[in-house]
Write a protein that holds these residues in place. Structure first.
Motif, PDB file in Angstrom:
ATOM      1  N   ILE A   3       0.840  -1.181   0.000  1.00  0.00           N
ATOM      2  CA  ILE A   3       0.000   0.000   0.000  1.00  0.00           C
ATOM      3  C   ILE A   3       0.884   1.243   0.000  1.00  0.00           C
ATOM      4  O   ILE A   3       1.987   1.236   0.538  1.00  0.00           O
ATOM      5  N   GLY A   4       0.403   2.300  -0.665  1.00  0.00           N
ATOM      6  CA  GLY A   4       1.214   3.511  -0.747  1.00  0.00           C
ATOM      7  C   GLY A   4       0.403   4.683  -1.254  1.00  0.00           C
ATOM      8  O   GLY A   4      -0.815   4.748  -1.090  1.00  0.00           O
ATOM      9  N   MET A   5       1.109   5.605  -1.876  1.00  0.00           N
ATOM     10  CA  MET A   5       0.498   6.829  -2.400  1.00  0.00           C
ATOM     11  C   MET A   5       0.934   7.024  -3.848  1.00  0.00           C
ATOM     12  O   MET A   5       2.090   6.761  -4.205  1.00  0.00           O
ATOM     13  N   ILE A   6       0.007   7.493  -4.689  1.00  0.00           N
ATOM     14  CA  ILE A   6       0.323   7.750  -6.093  1.00  0.00           C
ATOM     15  C   ILE A   6      -0.179   9.125  -6.508  1.00  0.00           C
ATOM     16  O   ILE A   6      -1.014   9.738  -5.836  1.00  0.00           O
ATOM     17  N   SER A   7       0.332   9.597  -7.624  1.00  0.00           N
ATOM     18  CA  SER A   7      -0.203  10.776  -8.299  1.00  0.00           C
ATOM     19  C   SER A   7      -0.052  10.539  -9.797  1.00  0.00           C
ATOM     20  O   SER A   7       0.579   9.573 -10.228  1.00  0.00           O
ATOM     21  N   SER A   8      -0.636  11.426 -10.598  1.00  0.00           N
ATOM     22  CA  SER A   8      -0.530  11.305 -12.048  1.00  0.00           C
ATOM     23  C   SER A   8      -0.624  12.689 -12.654  1.00  0.00           C
ATOM     24  O   SER A   8      -0.997  13.664 -11.984  1.00  0.00           O
ATOM     25  N   SER A   9      -0.298  12.797 -13.936  1.00  0.00           N
ATOM     26  CA  SER A   9      -0.358  14.097 -14.605  1.00  0.00           C
ATOM     27  C   SER A   9      -1.782  14.621 -14.644  1.00  0.00           C
ATOM     28  O   SER A   9      -2.015  15.827 -14.543  1.00  0.00           O
ATOM     29  N   SER A  10      -2.753  13.721 -14.738  1.00  0.00           N
ATOM     30  CA  SER A  10      -4.152  14.147 -14.787  1.00  0.00           C
ATOM     31  C   SER A  10      -4.724  14.426 -13.402  1.00  0.00           C
ATOM     32  O   SER A  10      -5.726  15.130 -13.268  1.00  0.00           O
ATOM     33  N   ASN A  11      -4.090  13.869 -12.380  1.00  0.00           N
ATOM     34  CA  ASN A  11      -4.525  14.083 -11.003  1.00  0.00           C
ATOM     35  C   ASN A  11      -3.286  14.144 -10.115  1.00  0.00           C
ATOM     36  O   ASN A  11      -2.868  13.138  -9.544  1.00  0.00           O
ATOM     37  N   PRO A  12      -2.684  15.337  -9.996  1.00  0.00           N
ATOM     38  CA  PRO A  12      -1.401  15.441  -9.285  1.00  0.00           C
ATOM     39  C   PRO A  12      -1.506  15.359  -7.764  1.00  0.00           C
ATOM     40  O   PRO A  12      -0.480  15.331  -7.085  1.00  0.00           O
ATOM     41  N   THR A  13      -2.710  15.319  -7.223  1.00  0.00           N
ATOM     42  CA  THR A  13      -2.865  15.220  -5.776  1.00  0.00           C
ATOM     43  C   THR A  13      -2.532  13.806  -5.311  1.00  0.00           C
ATOM     44  O   THR A  13      -3.161  12.840  -5.771  1.00  0.00           O
ATOM     45  N   PRO A  14      -1.564  13.626  -4.416  1.00  0.00           N
ATOM     46  CA  PRO A  14      -1.239  12.276  -3.929  1.00  0.00           C
ATOM     47  C   PRO A  14      -2.440  11.632  -3.252  1.00  0.00           C
ATOM     48  O   PRO A  14      -3.186  12.286  -2.513  1.00  0.00           O
ATOM     49  N   ARG A  15      -2.629  10.329  -3.491  1.00  0.00           N
ATOM     50  CA  ARG A  15      -3.785   9.624  -2.969  1.00  0.00           C
ATOM     51  C   ARG A  15      -3.442   8.159  -2.723  1.00  0.00           C
ATOM     52  O   ARG A  15      -2.471   7.638  -3.275  1.00  0.00           O
ATOM     53  N   LEU A  16      -4.277   7.517  -1.919  1.00  0.00           N
ATOM     54  CA  LEU A  16      -4.025   6.157  -1.480  1.00  0.00           C
ATOM     55  C   LEU A  16      -4.125   5.175  -2.649  1.00  0.00           C
ATOM     56  O   LEU A  16      -5.008   5.299  -3.499  1.00  0.00           O
ATOM     57  N   ALA A  17      -3.231   4.192  -2.654  1.00  0.00           N
ATOM     58  CA  ALA A  17      -3.217   3.196  -3.728  1.00  0.00           C
ATOM     59  C   ALA A  17      -2.717   1.870  -3.189  1.00  0.00           C
ATOM     60  O   ALA A  17      -2.026   1.810  -2.165  1.00  0.00           O
ATOM     61  N   ILE A  18      -3.066   0.802  -3.906  1.00  0.00           N
ATOM     62  CA  ILE A  18      -2.636  -0.546  -3.553  1.00  0.00           C
ATOM     63  C   ILE A  18      -2.052  -1.204  -4.795  1.00  0.00           C
ATOM     64  O   ILE A  18      -2.628  -1.115  -5.879  1.00  0.00           O
ATOM     65  N   GLN A  19      -0.907  -1.857  -4.629  1.00  0.00           N
ATOM     66  CA  GLN A  19      -0.358  -2.661  -5.723  1.00  0.00           C
ATOM     67  C   GLN A  19      -1.089  -4.002  -5.695  1.00  0.00           C
ATOM     68  O   GLN A  19      -0.872  -4.820  -4.804  1.00  0.00           O
ATOM     69  N   ILE A  20      -1.993  -4.207  -6.661  1.00  0.00           N
ATOM     70  CA  ILE A  20      -2.826  -5.411  -6.648  1.00  0.00           C
ATOM     71  C   ILE A  20      -2.136  -6.595  -7.318  1.00  0.00           C
ATOM     72  O   ILE A  20      -2.506  -7.747  -7.092  1.00  0.00           O
ATOM     73  N   GLN A  21      -1.167  -6.318  -8.162  1.00  0.00           N
ATOM     74  CA  GLN A  21      -0.281  -7.341  -8.717  1.00  0.00           C
ATOM     75  C   GLN A  21       0.934  -6.616  -9.258  1.00  0.00           C
ATOM     76  O   GLN A  21       0.952  -5.394  -9.336  1.00  0.00           O
ATOM     77  N   THR A  22       1.961  -7.343  -9.604  1.00  0.00           N
ATOM     78  CA  THR A  22       3.191  -6.708 -10.049  1.00  0.00           C
ATOM     79  C   THR A  22       2.922  -5.783 -11.229  1.00  0.00           C
ATOM     80  O   THR A  22       2.376  -6.202 -12.252  1.00  0.00           O
ATOM     81  N   GLY A  23       3.261  -4.519 -11.048  1.00  0.00           N
ATOM     82  CA  GLY A  23       3.104  -3.543 -12.114  1.00  0.00           C
ATOM     83  C   GLY A  23       1.721  -2.953 -12.250  1.00  0.00           C
ATOM     84  O   GLY A  23       1.501  -2.091 -13.105  1.00  0.00           O
ATOM     85  N   LYS A  24       0.756  -3.383 -11.421  1.00  0.00           N
ATOM     86  CA  LYS A  24      -0.618  -2.897 -11.512  1.00  0.00           C
ATOM     87  C   LYS A  24      -1.018  -2.249 -10.186  1.00  0.00           C
ATOM     88  O   LYS A  24      -0.845  -2.840  -9.119  1.00  0.00           O
ATOM     89  N   VAL A  25      -1.589  -1.042 -10.283  1.00  0.00           N
ATOM     90  CA  VAL A  25      -1.877  -0.247  -9.098  1.00  0.00           C
ATOM     91  C   VAL A  25      -3.341   0.182  -9.107  1.00  0.00           C
ATOM     92  O   VAL A  25      -3.850   0.703 -10.109  1.00  0.00           O
ATOM     93  N   LEU A  26      -4.013  -0.008  -7.976  1.00  0.00           N
ATOM     94  CA  LEU A  26      -5.406   0.394  -7.813  1.00  0.00           C
ATOM     95  C   LEU A  26      -5.474   1.753  -7.132  1.00  0.00           C
ATOM     96  O   LEU A  26      -4.915   1.940  -6.041  1.00  0.00           O
ATOM     97  N   ASP A  27      -6.167   2.703  -7.770  1.00  0.00           N
ATOM     98  CA  ASP A  27      -6.459   4.005  -7.175  1.00  0.00           C
ATOM     99  C   ASP A  27      -7.661   3.820  -6.253  1.00  0.00           C
ATOM    100  O   ASP A  27      -8.799   3.662  -6.709  1.00  0.00           O
ATOM    101  N   VAL A  28      -7.442   3.846  -4.954  1.00  0.00           N
ATOM    102  CA  VAL A  28      -8.488   3.514  -3.978  1.00  0.00           C
ATOM    103  C   VAL A  28      -9.640   4.507  -4.040  1.00  0.00           C
ATOM    104  O   VAL A  28     -10.816   4.121  -4.062  1.00  0.00           O
ATOM    105  N   GLN A  29      -9.331   5.782  -4.069  1.00  0.00           N
ATOM    106  CA  GLN A  29     -10.403   6.787  -4.056  1.00  0.00           C
ATOM    107  C   GLN A  29     -11.228   6.738  -5.338  1.00  0.00           C
ATOM    108  O   GLN A  29     -12.462   6.860  -5.310  1.00  0.00           O
ATOM    109  N   ALA A  30     -10.568   6.554  -6.471  1.00  0.00           N
ATOM    110  CA  ALA A  30     -11.295   6.479  -7.741  1.00  0.00           C
ATOM    111  C   ALA A  30     -12.237   5.276  -7.749  1.00  0.00           C
ATOM    112  O   ALA A  30     -13.369   5.355  -8.246  1.00  0.00           O
ATOM    113  N   ALA A  31     -11.771   4.151  -7.202  1.00  0.00           N
ATOM    114  CA  ALA A  31     -12.611   2.950  -7.165  1.00  0.00           C
ATOM    115  C   ALA A  31     -13.822   3.170  -6.259  1.00  0.00           C
ATOM    116  O   ALA A  31     -14.959   2.818  -6.613  1.00  0.00           O
TER     117      ALA A  31
END
Length: 319
Positions: A3-31
């Motif tokens: 579990i960690g924090m991510i951001s993106s160019s379209s949404n630069p605000t850091p937010r909670l995320a989970i690595q659900i498998q190698t190389g794949k990340v779930l945006d918790v708030q978006a889900a």
């Protein structure tokens, strides 16, 4: 869970995320927002990891429910919810711990190399440490500028752990109940300044607190997934070249010892970070140390074997 924090160019605000498998990340708030928009109620989940850790007992069920619902979706429904890691930026998981304590001199071989290189005046008989400032904490792939005038710029690969709930006067036998998870840390150090601090008798305020000299991440791996944290292999590479390795079995003070020691008089809070020290093999102890110290253009990789890598490029400090 990773579990960690991510951001993106379209949404630069850091937010909670989970690595659900190698190389794949779930945006918790978006889900969560997706399911709520479809009339499916999921209880609130904190947007920051530090807040989530503080509320983990209350949020654990909601997060588990969210992951279960996401796993049931077909791939076409995962747009804007699950990302490839190269599509987002993995932020440092906890940029603002109330406390970031670094346990020093915690491997026997490292003690010997410190002493032989005039970086140790005493052998401690209990946990000893120093403080890393929040202002130096950075994340995976963040640049670290080597300060002007510093040439003995060294790496120190370490495992760090995160406090999961308030801890005060905790006994060793119960200490592991207060740890949320583990992550990686690179205790970048200016050795020529550290040597001056040893001579003057001060702690390492300057040598270990230069700009961006505290990479942490990329994920926090919860205690239920990390496995035997007394037997973790960590490797350090520079530009792909192996420089050193350590195994946490060599720690003098284990995580439970560290929690017991510091919580005697210091109340510990959810999200507090503890670095557990590095072993022998850093650049300063090598006969060709001047060839090994970090320079602009280098990339340092700290790998927790089989789990994750913390990578940071070294750059030239700009005026």
């Amino acid at each position: 869970m990773r579990i960690g924090m991510i951001s993106s160019s379209s949404n630069p605000t850091p937010r909670l995320a989970i690595q659900i498998q190698t190389g794949k990340v779930l945006d918790v708030q978006a889900a969560r927002e997706k399911f709520i928009s479809e009339g499916i109620q999921i209880q609130p989940i904190s947007s920051s990891l530090k807040s989530h850790i503080a509320n983990a007992d209350r949020e654990r069920e909601s997060l588990g429910e969210l992951i279960e619902k996401v796993s049931a979706l077909v791939s076409t429904d995962l747009t804007h919810l699950v990302f490839d890691e190269d599509q987002i930026k993995i932020e440092t998981p906890i940029p603002n711990p109330e406390k970031f304590l670094c346990v020093g001199k915690n491997y026997g071989a490292h003690l010997k190399e410190l002493a032989s290189n005039a970086l140790l005046n005493e052998v401690p008989n209990e946990c000893t440490g120093f403080i890393k400032l929040n202002s130096v904490i950075v994340g995976n792939n963040d640049e670290v500028p080597r300060p002007h005038g510093i040439v003995e710029f060294d790496y120190e690969p370490e495992v760090a752990f995160v406090i999961g709930k308030p801890a005060y006067r905790v006994k060793r036998e119960n200490a592991l109940d207060y740890i949320f998870g583990f992550t990686l840390f690179n205790d970048l150090t200016a050795r020529e300044i550290q040597r001056q601090e040893v001579v003057s008798g001060t702690k390492f305020w300057t040598s270990k607190n230069m700009r961006n000299c505290g990479p942490v991440g990329p994920w926090i791996v919860t205690t239920d997934e990390i496995g035997d944290f007394h037997n973790l292999n960590v490797h350090c590479r520079v530009n792909g070249e192996h420089r050193m390795s350590l195994n946490t079995s060599g720690q003098i003070n284990k995580p439970a010892d560290i929690v017991e020691h510091f919580s005697r008089y210091i109340p510990l809070c959810p999200g507090d970070l503890f670095a557990t020290g590095s072993d022998a093999g850093t650049a300063f102890s090598q006969p060709n140390s001047m060839d090994l110290y970090l320079r602009p253009g280098d990339v340092v990789d700290i790998t927790l074997e089989g789990i994750m890598t913390l990578s940071n490029p070294i750059t030239e400090e700009m005026d």
